[in-house]
Structures are given as structure tokens and as C-alpha cells.
Design a protein around this motif. Structure first.
Motif, PDB file in Angstrom:
ATOM      1  N   ALA A  40       0.860  -1.184   0.000  1.00 53.39           N
ATOM      2  CA  ALA A  40       0.000   0.000   0.000  1.00 53.39           C
ATOM      3  C   ALA A  40       0.895   1.232   0.000  1.00 53.39           C
ATOM      4  O   ALA A  40       1.956   1.234   0.618  1.00 53.39           O
ATOM      5  CB  ALA A  40      -0.909   0.002   1.221  1.00 53.39           C
ATOM      6  N   PHE A  41       0.450   2.278  -0.707  1.00 51.52           N
ATOM      7  CA  PHE A  41       1.242   3.490  -0.817  1.00 51.52           C
ATOM      8  C   PHE A  41       0.345   4.663  -1.166  1.00 51.52           C
ATOM      9  O   PHE A  41      -0.784   4.483  -1.643  1.00 51.52           O
ATOM     10  CB  PHE A  41       2.360   3.323  -1.861  1.00 51.52           C
ATOM     11  CG  PHE A  41       1.862   2.904  -3.219  1.00 51.52           C
ATOM     12  CD1 PHE A  41       1.569   3.846  -4.185  1.00 51.52           C
ATOM     13  CD2 PHE A  41       1.685   1.566  -3.515  1.00 51.52           C
ATOM     14  CE1 PHE A  41       1.106   3.469  -5.434  1.00 51.52           C
ATOM     15  CE2 PHE A  41       1.220   1.174  -4.758  1.00 51.52           C
ATOM     16  CZ  PHE A  41       0.927   2.131  -5.724  1.00 51.52           C
ATOM     17  N   ASN A  42       0.842   5.859  -0.945  1.00 51.58           N
ATOM     18  CA  ASN A  42       0.097   7.079  -1.232  1.00 51.58           C
ATOM     19  C   ASN A  42      -0.115   7.195  -2.745  1.00 51.58           C
ATOM     20  O   ASN A  42       0.819   7.015  -3.518  1.00 51.58           O
ATOM     21  CB  ASN A  42       0.872   8.285  -0.696  1.00 51.58           C
ATOM     22  CG  ASN A  42       0.045   9.540  -0.674  1.00 51.58           C
ATOM     23  OD1 ASN A  42      -0.567   9.907  -1.670  1.00 51.58           O
ATOM     24  ND2 ASN A  42       0.014  10.207   0.465  1.00 51.58           N
ATOM     25  N   ARG A  62      -5.392  10.008  -0.492  1.00 55.51           N
ATOM     26  CA  ARG A  62      -5.816   8.677  -0.935  1.00 55.51           C
ATOM     27  C   ARG A  62      -4.600   7.774  -1.049  1.00 55.51           C
ATOM     28  O   ARG A  62      -3.527   8.205  -1.428  1.00 55.51           O
ATOM     29  CB  ARG A  62      -6.531   8.731  -2.288  1.00 55.51           C
ATOM     30  CG  ARG A  62      -7.910   9.351  -2.181  1.00 55.51           C
ATOM     31  CD  ARG A  62      -8.698   9.181  -3.453  1.00 55.51           C
ATOM     32  NE  ARG A  62      -9.025   7.805  -3.766  1.00 55.51           N
ATOM     33  CZ  ARG A  62     -10.086   7.149  -3.297  1.00 55.51           C
ATOM     34  NH1 ARG A  62     -10.915   7.739  -2.477  1.00 55.51           N
ATOM     35  NH2 ARG A  62     -10.320   5.907  -3.660  1.00 55.51           N
ATOM     36  N   ALA A  63      -4.813   6.518  -0.730  1.00 60.52           N
ATOM     37  CA  ALA A  63      -3.767   5.512  -0.870  1.00 60.52           C
ATOM     38  C   ALA A  63      -4.257   4.430  -1.816  1.00 60.52           C
ATOM     39  O   ALA A  63      -5.451   4.311  -2.084  1.00 60.52           O
ATOM     40  CB  ALA A  63      -3.420   4.908   0.494  1.00 60.52           C
ATOM     41  N   LEU A  64      -3.321   3.655  -2.316  1.00 58.49           N
ATOM     42  CA  LEU A  64      -3.623   2.540  -3.191  1.00 58.49           C
ATOM     43  C   LEU A  64      -3.066   1.265  -2.589  1.00 58.49           C
ATOM     44  O   LEU A  64      -1.999   1.273  -1.975  1.00 58.49           O
ATOM     45  CB  LEU A  64      -3.004   2.758  -4.572  1.00 58.49           C
ATOM     46  CG  LEU A  64      -3.492   3.974  -5.345  1.00 58.49           C
ATOM     47  CD1 LEU A  64      -2.658   4.164  -6.609  1.00 58.49           C
ATOM     48  CD2 LEU A  64      -4.963   3.840  -5.693  1.00 58.49           C
ATOM     49  N   VAL A  65      -3.798   0.184  -2.764  1.00 58.65           N
ATOM     50  CA  VAL A  65      -3.325  -1.146  -2.406  1.00 58.65           C
ATOM     51  C   VAL A  65      -3.085  -1.884  -3.720  1.00 58.65           C
ATOM     52  O   VAL A  65      -3.956  -1.894  -4.595  1.00 58.65           O
ATOM     53  CB  VAL A  65      -4.345  -1.917  -1.547  1.00 58.65           C
ATOM     54  CG1 VAL A  65      -3.875  -3.341  -1.309  1.00 58.65           C
ATOM     55  CG2 VAL A  65      -4.603  -1.223  -0.238  1.00 58.65           C
ATOM     56  N   THR A 119      -6.487  10.044   6.604  1.00 56.98           N
ATOM     57  CA  THR A 119      -6.154  11.360   7.140  1.00 56.98           C
ATOM     58  C   THR A 119      -4.695  11.347   7.582  1.00 56.98           C
ATOM     59  O   THR A 119      -4.063  10.286   7.642  1.00 56.98           O
ATOM     60  CB  THR A 119      -7.056  11.733   8.338  1.00 56.98           C
ATOM     61  OG1 THR A 119      -6.909  10.730   9.346  1.00 56.98           O
ATOM     62  CG2 THR A 119      -8.513  11.833   7.931  1.00 56.98           C
ATOM     63  N   GLU A 120      -4.152  12.503   7.887  1.00 56.99           N
ATOM     64  CA  GLU A 120      -2.743  12.625   8.262  1.00 56.99           C
ATOM     65  C   GLU A 120      -2.395  11.728   9.449  1.00 56.99           C
ATOM     66  O   GLU A 120      -3.126  11.685  10.441  1.00 56.99           O
ATOM     67  CB  GLU A 120      -2.416  14.089   8.598  1.00 56.99           C
ATOM     68  CG  GLU A 120      -1.024  14.333   9.119  1.00 56.99           C
ATOM     69  CD  GLU A 120       0.092  13.988   8.130  1.00 56.99           C
ATOM     70  OE1 GLU A 120       1.216  13.765   8.587  1.00 56.99           O
ATOM     71  OE2 GLU A 120      -0.152  13.935   6.915  1.00 56.99           O
ATOM     72  N   ARG A 146       0.710   2.819   8.552  1.00 53.66           N
ATOM     73  CA  ARG A 146       0.456   4.218   8.870  1.00 53.66           C
ATOM     74  C   ARG A 146       0.635   5.038   7.598  1.00 53.66           C
ATOM     75  O   ARG A 146       1.570   4.818   6.841  1.00 53.66           O
ATOM     76  CB  ARG A 146       1.413   4.711   9.957  1.00 53.66           C
ATOM     77  CG  ARG A 146       1.110   6.123  10.436  1.00 53.66           C
ATOM     78  CD  ARG A 146       1.891   6.469  11.689  1.00 53.66           C
ATOM     79  NE  ARG A 146       1.586   5.610  12.814  1.00 53.66           N
ATOM     80  CZ  ARG A 146       0.532   5.748  13.625  1.00 53.66           C
ATOM     81  NH1 ARG A 146      -0.319   6.728  13.420  1.00 53.66           N
ATOM     82  NH2 ARG A 146       0.337   4.932  14.628  1.00 53.66           N
ATOM     83  N   PHE A 147      -0.282   5.978   7.367  1.00 52.80           N
ATOM     84  CA  PHE A 147      -0.252   6.804   6.170  1.00 52.80           C
ATOM     85  C   PHE A 147      -0.091   8.270   6.546  1.00 52.80           C
ATOM     86  O   PHE A 147      -0.620   8.728   7.564  1.00 52.80           O
ATOM     87  CB  PHE A 147      -1.530   6.616   5.349  1.00 52.80           C
ATOM     88  CG  PHE A 147      -1.630   5.240   4.767  1.00 52.80           C
ATOM     89  CD1 PHE A 147      -1.092   4.971   3.528  1.00 52.80           C
ATOM     90  CD2 PHE A 147      -2.228   4.215   5.477  1.00 52.80           C
ATOM     91  CE1 PHE A 147      -1.150   3.689   2.990  1.00 52.80           C
ATOM     92  CE2 PHE A 147      -2.293   2.942   4.953  1.00 52.80           C
ATOM     93  CZ  PHE A 147      -1.759   2.676   3.712  1.00 52.80           C
ATOM     94  N   TYR A 148       0.645   8.969   5.698  1.00 51.79           N
ATOM     95  CA  TYR A 148       0.917  10.386   5.891  1.00 51.79           C
ATOM     96  C   TYR A 148       0.530  11.148   4.639  1.00 51.79           C
ATOM     97  O   TYR A 148       0.738  10.642   3.529  1.00 51.79           O
ATOM     98  CB  TYR A 148       2.403  10.619   6.197  1.00 51.79           C
ATOM     99  CG  TYR A 148       2.867   9.913   7.444  1.00 51.79           C
ATOM    100  CD1 TYR A 148       2.726  10.503   8.687  1.00 51.79           C
ATOM    101  CD2 TYR A 148       3.432   8.641   7.371  1.00 51.79           C
ATOM    102  CE1 TYR A 148       3.146   9.851   9.826  1.00 51.79           C
ATOM    103  CE2 TYR A 148       3.847   7.975   8.507  1.00 51.79           C
ATOM    104  CZ  TYR A 148       3.710   8.585   9.731  1.00 51.79           C
ATOM    105  OH  TYR A 148       4.113   7.924  10.869  1.00 51.79           O
ATOM    106  N   VAL A 149       0.035  12.354   4.815  1.00 53.79           N
ATOM    107  CA  VAL A 149      -0.304  13.206   3.682  1.00 53.79           C
ATOM    108  C   VAL A 149       0.990  13.617   3.007  1.00 53.79           C
ATOM    109  O   VAL A 149       1.929  14.073   3.659  1.00 53.79           O
ATOM    110  CB  VAL A 149      -1.126  14.433   4.148  1.00 53.79           C
ATOM    111  CG1 VAL A 149      -1.336  15.395   2.985  1.00 53.79           C
ATOM    112  CG2 VAL A 149      -2.444  13.985   4.749  1.00 53.79           C
ATOM    113  N   ASP A 150       1.031  13.462   1.702  1.00 50.54           N
ATOM    114  CA  ASP A 150       2.233  13.781   0.938  1.00 50.54           C
ATOM    115  C   ASP A 150       2.221  15.250   0.526  1.00 50.54           C
ATOM    116  O   ASP A 150       1.286  15.789   0.067  1.00 50.54           O
ATOM    117  CB  ASP A 150       2.293  12.885  -0.300  1.00 50.54           C
ATOM    118  CG  ASP A 150       3.513  13.124  -1.139  1.00 50.54           C
ATOM    119  OD1 ASP A 150       4.574  13.380  -0.543  1.00 50.54           O
ATOM    120  OD2 ASP A 150       3.393  13.039  -2.369  1.00 50.54           O
TER     121      ASP A 150
END
Length: 150
Positions: A40-42, A62-65, A119-120, A146-150
């Protein structure tokens, strides 16, 4: 069109290797018959052209798997395999988003790409169901990221 497919393939590989927080841990499962790779990635890591060509939504929120399935042949060789892929991304409160996967066929490579919002600094549990053989139960894959806003 072949340029965009090759570009998508390179970007998905780069995202796996460079941007995934768990890039050093192999994100794959295998049972000797199939090998399932996932990450998964931004979505902002892919170019606008590749997103448009493949009908993907690109956004810093948004992220993609990405899921790919390889069939392991008796001689040990591997080939791209179709599968039924579904899943969800859930936050720590249990609020889940169902993932709708698009099949991207590059001839010798198949990818299933699903998107979701975040979300961030959000920790999400991603649960995948991957069924390459319609006569066998689906594989269940779970991972946290964990995802971060790019």
C-alpha cells in the motif's frame, strides 16, 4: 498505451521499494501453489498520466493497495494469475472502507489496485481476500500501515 503500463509497473515497484514503511519486510504470502504480493502506498506517488490511463484517483489523501498473484508451476517457474480480490481498510475506531479493485493487465503481469481515503498520520488495518482458485477458499491477508499526507 504500452508506455503507460510499463510506467505503472515501474512506479508500483518503486513505491514498494522506496516508499513503503515496511519495504524491508517482504510483503508476500506463499503456499507452494500461489505467491501473493501486496503493498500500500500514497496515490500521489503515481503520475497524473498513469492515474488517468488506468482510471485511478490520485490525491494526497488517498492511498492505493496493489495486489499481484503468481501461480507457481510444477517446474518452479511463476506466471501471473487472475484472482478475485476484495478488501477493506479500517481505522483504529473500526470505521471501514470497502476497497474496489481494478484489474490492470499488462500481458505478462497482472495487478489488482484498490484505493481508499486516509487522514494525516492515520494507522489503518488493511484486510484482503484473494482467491486465485475459484474451487478453493480465499487467502486472507491482514496488515497494518500508517499513512501520511504527501
Amino acid at each position: 498505451m504500452r508506455f503507460y503500463s510499463a510506467t505503472l509497473s515501474r512506479l508500483l515497484t518503486a513505491a514498494t521499494l522506496l516508499f513503503s514503511p515496511i519495504a524491508l519486510a517482504e510483503q508476500a504470502v506463499s503456499d507452494g501453489r500461489y505467491e501473493i504480493h501486496y503493498n500500500a502506498f500514497n496515490s500521489s506517488f503515481i503520475t497524473p498520466e498513469v492515474a488517468q490511463q488506468n482510471g485511478l484517483i490520485r490525491s494526497k489523501y488517498r492511498a492505493l493497495v496493489n495486489v499481484s498473484v503468481l501461480k507457481i508451476e510444477e517446474d518452479g517457474s511463476k506466471s501471473a494469475s487472475t484472482a478475485v480480490v476484495s478488501g477493506q481498510a479500517a481505522n483504529l475506531l473500526g470505521q471501514a472502507q470497502q476497497l474496489e479493485f481494478k484489474k490492470i493487465d499488462e500481458g505478462n503481469a497482472l495487478y489488482y489496485i484498490g484505493g481508499f481515503r486516509f487522514t494525516e498520520d492515520e494507522q489503518l488495518k488493511i484486510t484482503l481476500s484473494v482467491q486465485p482458485d475459484p474451487n478453493k477458499p480465499a487467502y486472507t491477508i491482514e496488515f497494518d500501515q500508517r499513512f501520511y499526507v504527501d
